[in-house]
Scaffold this motif. Structure first.
Motif, PDB file in Angstrom:
ATOM      1  N   SER A 104      18.080   3.874  -3.911  1.00 46.36           N
ATOM      2  CA  SER A 104      18.881   5.076  -3.570  1.00 46.36           C
ATOM      3  C   SER A 104      20.617   4.834  -3.807  1.00 46.36           C
ATOM      4  O   SER A 104      21.239   5.685  -3.886  1.00 46.36           O
ATOM      5  N   ASP A 105      20.774   3.515  -3.896  1.00 49.01           N
ATOM      6  CA  ASP A 105      22.180   3.015  -3.883  1.00 49.01           C
ATOM      7  C   ASP A 105      22.622   3.223  -5.479  1.00 49.01           C
ATOM      8  O   ASP A 105      23.805   3.534  -5.440  1.00 49.01           O
ATOM      9  N   TRP A 106      21.626   2.737  -6.389  1.00 46.30           N
ATOM     10  CA  TRP A 106      22.090   2.988  -7.879  1.00 46.30           C
ATOM     11  C   TRP A 106      21.394   4.076  -8.538  1.00 46.30           C
ATOM     12  O   TRP A 106      21.642   4.257  -9.948  1.00 46.30           O
ATOM     13  N   MET A 107      20.564   5.057  -7.909  1.00 45.26           N
ATOM     14  CA  MET A 107      19.697   5.954  -8.913  1.00 45.26           C
ATOM     15  C   MET A 107      20.754   7.092  -9.382  1.00 45.26           C
ATOM     16  O   MET A 107      20.489   7.235 -10.419  1.00 45.26           O
ATOM     17  N   ARG A 108      21.983   7.317  -8.854  1.00 45.96           N
ATOM     18  CA  ARG A 108      22.873   8.178  -9.302  1.00 45.96           C
ATOM     19  C   ARG A 108      23.297   7.640 -10.665  1.00 45.96           C
ATOM     20  O   ARG A 108      23.470   8.532 -11.662  1.00 45.96           O
ATOM     21  N   GLU A 109      23.736   6.491 -10.887  1.00 41.31           N
ATOM     22  CA  GLU A 109      24.170   6.021 -11.805  1.00 41.31           C
ATOM     23  C   GLU A 109      23.236   5.889 -12.907  1.00 41.31           C
ATOM     24  O   GLU A 109      23.472   6.127 -14.106  1.00 41.31           O
ATOM     25  N   PHE A 110      22.076   5.362 -12.402  1.00 39.02           N
ATOM     26  CA  PHE A 110      20.864   5.081 -13.516  1.00 39.02           C
ATOM     27  C   PHE A 110      20.485   6.318 -14.195  1.00 39.02           C
ATOM     28  O   PHE A 110      20.258   6.292 -15.303  1.00 39.02           O
ATOM     29  N   MET A 111      20.400   7.609 -13.466  1.00 37.99           N
ATOM     30  CA  MET A 111      19.882   8.677 -13.962  1.00 37.99           C
ATOM     31  C   MET A 111      20.835   9.393 -14.582  1.00 37.99           C
ATOM     32  O   MET A 111      20.759  10.357 -15.399  1.00 37.99           O
ATOM     33  N   GLY A 112      22.403   8.976 -14.476  1.00 40.21           N
ATOM     34  CA  GLY A 112      23.366   9.657 -14.968  1.00 40.21           C
ATOM     35  C   GLY A 112      23.448  10.978 -14.398  1.00 40.21           C
ATOM     36  O   GLY A 112      24.164  12.261 -14.865  1.00 40.21           O
ATOM     37  N   ALA A 113      23.170  11.207 -12.910  1.00 38.58           N
ATOM     38  CA  ALA A 113      23.110  12.450 -12.262  1.00 38.58           C
ATOM     39  C   ALA A 113      24.437  12.425 -11.244  1.00 38.58           C
ATOM     40  O   ALA A 113      24.253  12.093 -10.092  1.00 38.58           O
ATOM     41  N   GLU A 114      25.482  12.734 -11.823  1.00 38.15           N
ATOM     42  CA  GLU A 114      26.823  12.484 -11.157  1.00 38.15           C
ATOM     43  C   GLU A 114      26.775  13.429  -9.671  1.00 38.15           C
ATOM     44  O   GLU A 114      27.355  12.899  -8.646  1.00 38.15           O
ATOM     45  N   TRP A 115      26.176  14.610  -9.812  1.00 40.05           N
ATOM     46  CA  TRP A 115      26.210  15.358  -8.703  1.00 40.05           C
ATOM     47  C   TRP A 115      24.909  15.577  -7.891  1.00 40.05           C
ATOM     48  O   TRP A 115      24.728  16.226  -6.879  1.00 40.05           O
ATOM     49  N   ALA A 116      23.966  14.758  -8.084  1.00 40.56           N
ATOM     50  CA  ALA A 116      22.733  14.507  -7.453  1.00 40.56           C
ATOM     51  C   ALA A 116      22.818  13.702  -6.137  1.00 40.56           C
ATOM     52  O   ALA A 116      23.369  12.682  -6.272  1.00 40.56           O
ATOM     53  N   SER A 117      22.071  14.053  -5.177  1.00 40.97           N
ATOM     54  CA  SER A 117      22.086  13.131  -3.832  1.00 40.97           C
ATOM     55  C   SER A 117      20.820  12.353  -3.873  1.00 40.97           C
ATOM     56  O   SER A 117      19.652  12.860  -3.955  1.00 40.97           O
ATOM     57  N   PHE A 118      21.100  11.088  -3.798  1.00 40.01           N
ATOM     58  CA  PHE A 118      19.557  10.354  -3.624  1.00 40.01           C
ATOM     59  C   PHE A 118      19.628   9.670  -2.255  1.00 40.01           C
ATOM     60  O   PHE A 118      18.739   8.466  -2.099  1.00 40.01           O
ATOM     61  N   ASP A 119      20.355  10.212  -1.257  1.00 43.82           N
ATOM     62  CA  ASP A 119      20.549   9.592   0.021  1.00 43.82           C
ATOM     63  C   ASP A 119      19.032   9.523   0.637  1.00 43.82           C
ATOM     64  O   ASP A 119      18.658   8.351   1.416  1.00 43.82           O
ATOM     65  N   ASP A 120      18.268  10.407   0.553  1.00 40.90           N
ATOM     66  CA  ASP A 120      16.963  10.344   1.200  1.00 40.90           C
ATOM     67  C   ASP A 120      15.787   9.849   0.192  1.00 40.90           C
ATOM     68  O   ASP A 120      14.605   9.992   0.720  1.00 40.90           O
ATOM     69  N   LEU A 121      15.995   9.314  -0.808  1.00 36.28           N
ATOM     70  CA  LEU A 121      15.049   8.788  -1.528  1.00 36.28           C
ATOM     71  C   LEU A 121      14.211   7.788  -1.010  1.00 36.28           C
ATOM     72  O   LEU A 121      14.933   6.547  -0.366  1.00 36.28           O
ATOM     73  N   GLU A 122      13.051   7.622  -0.918  1.00 35.40           N
ATOM     74  CA  GLU A 122      12.043   6.814  -0.691  1.00 35.40           C
ATOM     75  C   GLU A 122      10.931   6.285  -1.617  1.00 35.40           C
ATOM     76  O   GLU A 122      10.251   7.192  -2.202  1.00 35.40           O
ATOM     77  N   VAL A 123      10.965   5.100  -1.870  1.00 37.91           N
ATOM     78  CA  VAL A 123      10.039   4.611  -2.810  1.00 37.91           C
ATOM     79  C   VAL A 123       9.159   3.651  -2.299  1.00 37.91           C
ATOM     80  O   VAL A 123       9.934   2.558  -1.607  1.00 37.91           O
ATOM     81  N   ARG A 124       8.096   3.521  -2.213  1.00 33.45           N
ATOM     82  CA  ARG A 124       7.100   2.412  -1.656  1.00 33.45           C
ATOM     83  C   ARG A 124       5.984   1.959  -2.641  1.00 33.45           C
ATOM     84  O   ARG A 124       5.244   2.874  -3.206  1.00 33.45           O
ATOM     85  N   VAL A 125       5.884   0.575  -2.848  1.00 34.06           N
ATOM     86  CA  VAL A 125       5.027   0.210  -3.763  1.00 34.06           C
ATOM     87  C   VAL A 125       3.663  -0.419  -2.998  1.00 34.06           C
ATOM     88  O   VAL A 125       4.144  -1.264  -2.232  1.00 34.06           O
ATOM     89  N   LYS A 126       2.557  -0.282  -3.663  1.00 32.97           N
ATOM     90  CA  LYS A 126       1.299  -0.825  -2.794  1.00 32.97           C
ATOM     91  C   LYS A 126       0.546  -1.694  -3.930  1.00 32.97           C
ATOM     92  O   LYS A 126       0.013  -0.913  -4.949  1.00 32.97           O
ATOM     93  N   LEU A 127       0.225  -2.929  -3.667  1.00 32.03           N
ATOM     94  CA  LEU A 127      -0.674  -3.640  -4.589  1.00 32.03           C
ATOM     95  C   LEU A 127      -1.847  -3.492  -4.567  1.00 32.03           C
ATOM     96  O   LEU A 127      -2.722  -3.310  -5.384  1.00 32.03           O
ATOM     97  N   GLU A 128      -2.363  -3.379  -2.947  1.00 35.39           N
ATOM     98  CA  GLU A 128      -3.663  -3.030  -2.635  1.00 35.39           C
ATOM     99  C   GLU A 128      -4.646  -3.489  -3.418  1.00 35.39           C
ATOM    100  O   GLU A 128      -4.846  -4.823  -3.608  1.00 35.39           O
ATOM    101  N   ASP A 129      -5.634  -2.920  -4.242  1.00 35.26           N
ATOM    102  CA  ASP A 129      -6.880  -3.678  -4.956  1.00 35.26           C
ATOM    103  C   ASP A 129      -6.204  -4.357  -6.067  1.00 35.26           C
ATOM    104  O   ASP A 129      -7.069  -5.147  -6.797  1.00 35.26           O
ATOM    105  N   LYS A 130      -5.036  -4.581  -6.337  1.00 33.88           N
ATOM    106  CA  LYS A 130      -4.630  -5.111  -7.556  1.00 33.88           C
ATOM    107  C   LYS A 130      -4.061  -6.628  -7.082  1.00 33.88           C
ATOM    108  O   LYS A 130      -3.490  -7.224  -7.904  1.00 33.88           O
ATOM    109  N   LYS A 131      -4.197  -6.770  -5.878  1.00 33.38           N
ATOM    110  CA  LYS A 131      -3.445  -8.064  -5.220  1.00 33.38           C
ATOM    111  C   LYS A 131      -4.144  -9.321  -5.873  1.00 33.38           C
ATOM    112  O   LYS A 131      -3.407 -10.254  -6.290  1.00 33.38           O
TER     113      LYS A 131
END
Length: 467
Positions: A104-131
C-alpha cells in the motif's frame, strides 16, 4: 500459491490460485490488469527491494530471530550458518505477507496511479498445499553474495553462500581480527539478511517479466538513437540527456529494461549458455517456432553482437528487411516475446502479459494460445489478461487434448501440431473479473464458463432478429 486481494481499485475482494497458466478474463475496467501488475510487483524483485529498503531503514519492526542471531555471530566470531529449509518452514509464508503488507505504501508509484488511493489495500499470500514443494525448492536453490570494498570481488571480506541441494546457508568473513574494524555492522546485516530473504523470495518466481499493452509502442523505438542517450533507468522515471521523462507505471520501466537487456545481449553468449543448459536451447527453439509459425518472418538486430549502432528489424522474406516502425501491428505485438525467449528466458520465469491477443487475427490468437501453453510446458509460468473468446475457447480444447491417450495422433488437428501445446487442467486457473471480485470459472470437467463473451454474441444475434 493462493493470494487474497482486498481493496485494489475496483477489486474489493478476490482469492486467486496462481498456477503455471493463469488467465484473467472480464469486461474492461474490472481490475484484471491492476491485479496482474500488483501480483507481479509483490512477488517479483520490486517487492523484495522495497521490503529490504524499509527493513534496513528501520521503517518496519519485523524481525527474524535466526537471521538476527546469525548477524551477531558473524560480528562476534566471523562466521555463522542457518538451516534455510527450517527457516523457510517457519518464516517463508510470513515473509511474503510482510512484503505484501508494504504494497500500500508503494503501489501508487508502481501503478503510475497518481490520484488513486491504496490506503486500504490488503494482500495475503498462502502457501498452503504448496508448502512441501516450496521447502523442496529451497533445498535445491543456491545463492552467493560477496561483500567487498576492493575492485576485485575475489577478495570479498564477507561471503554469504548456499549450495544447491544443501539446507545450510553459510556466512563467513575473510577479515582478520575484529570484523567491525573491516565491515560496518549494517553492511553485514544487509548482506546476510538480504541474501537469505532474496533466496526465499525467488522460490516461486525467480524472475518476473512484465509485458504491458504499451509494448507495441516501445518496441518501435529506434534502439540506436535511444540507447546512447539513456544514462539510467529509474523506478518511475527515465533520465535521458539531462531530462527527466516521467513514465506512467513501473511495469513500463521494467519492460524497457527487458528490451534494453536484450539489445545489449549477444547471440554467441546465449548460444554458449545453451550448450550447458538445455532449457535455454529450448527457449531459443521456441523463439524460432514463434517466428516461423505465427509471425512468418525473422526478428533480429542489424548486427549479431552488441553494437551501439545496431537496430531491430523484421525480415518477412529473403532480401527484405523492415524497421519496427513500419512493420505490422502483429509483429510489434510479438517481437518482444521473440527477443525475450531468444536472449533472456530462464527456467522458472514468470511472464505477465497484458492482452496477448492485441492486434492479432483470430487464427493467430488461437496459435498463440497453443504457444503460451508450450512455454508453460517448457518450465515458464504465464499469467495473461484477455478479452479474447478464441483464447478461452481453445484453452478448453488444449485441456481436453491433455486427457487423450493418442496425443501424437490428434496433435495434427491443432494449429502448431505440437503435443507440447496440451495442458492438464490442474495446471490452469481461469478467473472472471466482475462486480468487484474474481470468480473461478474453470470447473472440474475442464469447462470454462465464459458468459462474459457469450452474452454479447447472443445479444448481437437477438438484435438482428428484432430489427
Amino acid at each position: 500459491m493462493k493470494v487474497e486481494i482486498r481493496n485494489l481499485g475496483v477489486v474489493k475482494q478476490a482469492e486467486i490460485d496462481l498456477r503455471p497458466l493463469t488467465v484473467f478474463v472480464g469486461p474492461n475496467n474490472t481490475g484484471k490488469t491492476w491485479a496482474a501488475y500488483a501480483l507481479g510487483g509483490i512477488l517479483g524483485e520490486y517487492g523484495w527491494q522495497q521490503y529490504m529498503r524499509a527493513y534496513m531503514s528501520g521503517e518496519i519492526q519485523q524481525t527474524y530471530p535466526p537471521l538476527d542471531a546469525a548477524v551477531q555471530q558473524v560480528l562476534d566470531e566471523g562466521n555463522a550458518q542457518i538451516d534455510m529449509v527450517r527457516f523457510a518452514d517457519e518464516y517463508g509464508e510470513a515473509h511474503f505477507n510482510d512484503v505484501a503488507c508494504l504494497a500500500s505504501d508503494w503501489m501508487r508509484e508502481f501503478m503510475g496511479a497518481e490520484w488513486a488511493s491504496f490506503d486500504d489495500l490488503e494482500v495475503r499470500v498462502k502457501l498452503e498445499d504448496k508448502k512441501a514443494h516450496f521447502l523442496q525448492s529451497v533445498q535445491g536453490s543456491s545463492i552467493q553474495v560477496k561483500l567487498s570494498f576492493s575492485p576485485s570481488r575475489e577478495e570479498a571480506l564477507l561471503n554469504v553462500l548456499k549450495e544447491r541441494g544443501e539446507p545450510m546457508l553459510y556466512s563467513y568473513t575473510t577479515a582478520e581480527g575484529n570484523v567491525l574494524e573491516k565491515l560496518p555492522a549494517r553492511a553485514v546485516k544487509e548482506s546476510l539478511v538480504g541474501g537469505a530473504l532474496q533466496l526465499l523470495h525467488r522460490i516461486p518466481y525467480p524472475r518476473v517479466s512484465l509485458f504491458p499493452t504499451e509494448r507495441t509502442t516501445f518496441i518501435a523505438f529506434t534502439f540506436a538513437s535511444l540507447t546512447p542517450g539513456v544514462t539510467e533507468f529509474k523506478i518511475g522515471e527515465m533520465t535521458q540527456q539531462g531530462r527527466e521523462i516521467k513514465l506512467l507505471a513501473v511495469p513500463l520501466v521494467h519492460f524497457l529494461r527487458l528490451i534494453q537487456t536484450a539489445f545489449n545481449s549477444g547471440q554467441s553468449r546465449r548460444s554458449e549458455q545453451a550448450k550447458n543448459i538445455p532449457e535455454i536451447q529450448t527457449y531459443i527453439q521456441l523463439a524460432q517456432l514463434l517466428e516461423r509459425e505465427i509471425l512468418g518472418g525473422r526478428v533480429d538486430f542489424s548486427t549479431p553482437e552488441p553494437d551501439p549502432g545496431r537496430d531491430l528489424f523484421f525480415q518477412p522474406a529473403e532480401g527484405v528487411k523492415l524497421k519496427m516502425s513500419v512493420v505490422s501491428s502483429m509483429v510489434k505485438e510479438l517481437s518482444p516475446l521473440v527477443l525475450y525467449l531468444r536472449y533472456l528466458a530462464k527456467l522458472g520465469d514468470w511472464l505477465i502479459i497484458d492482452e496477448p491477443e492485441m492486434n492479432l487475427h483470430p487464427k493467430a490468437q488461437v496459435q498463440l494460445t497453443e504457444f503460451l501453453v508450450m512455454l508453460v510446458n517448457a518450465g515458464l509460468h504465464v499469467l495473461i489478461t484477455t478479452h479474447s473468446p478464441y483464447i478461452v475457447d481453445h484453452l478448453e480444447n488444449l485441456m481436453k487434448a491433455a486427457k487423450s491417450e493418442d496425443k501424437d495422433v490428434i496433435r495434427d488437428k491443432f494449429y502448431l501440431k505440437q503435443a507440447e501445446a496440451f495442458i492438464p487442467k490442474e495446471q490452469v486457473s481461469v478467473y472472471l473479473f466482475e462486480d468487484g471480485t474474481a470468480k473461478n470459472i474453470l470447473d472440474q470437467e475442464g469447462f470454462i464458463e465464459w458468459g462474459t463473451f457469450g452474452d454479447v454474441s447472443e445479444q448481437i444475434s437477438q438484435l438482428y432478429f428484432e430489427i
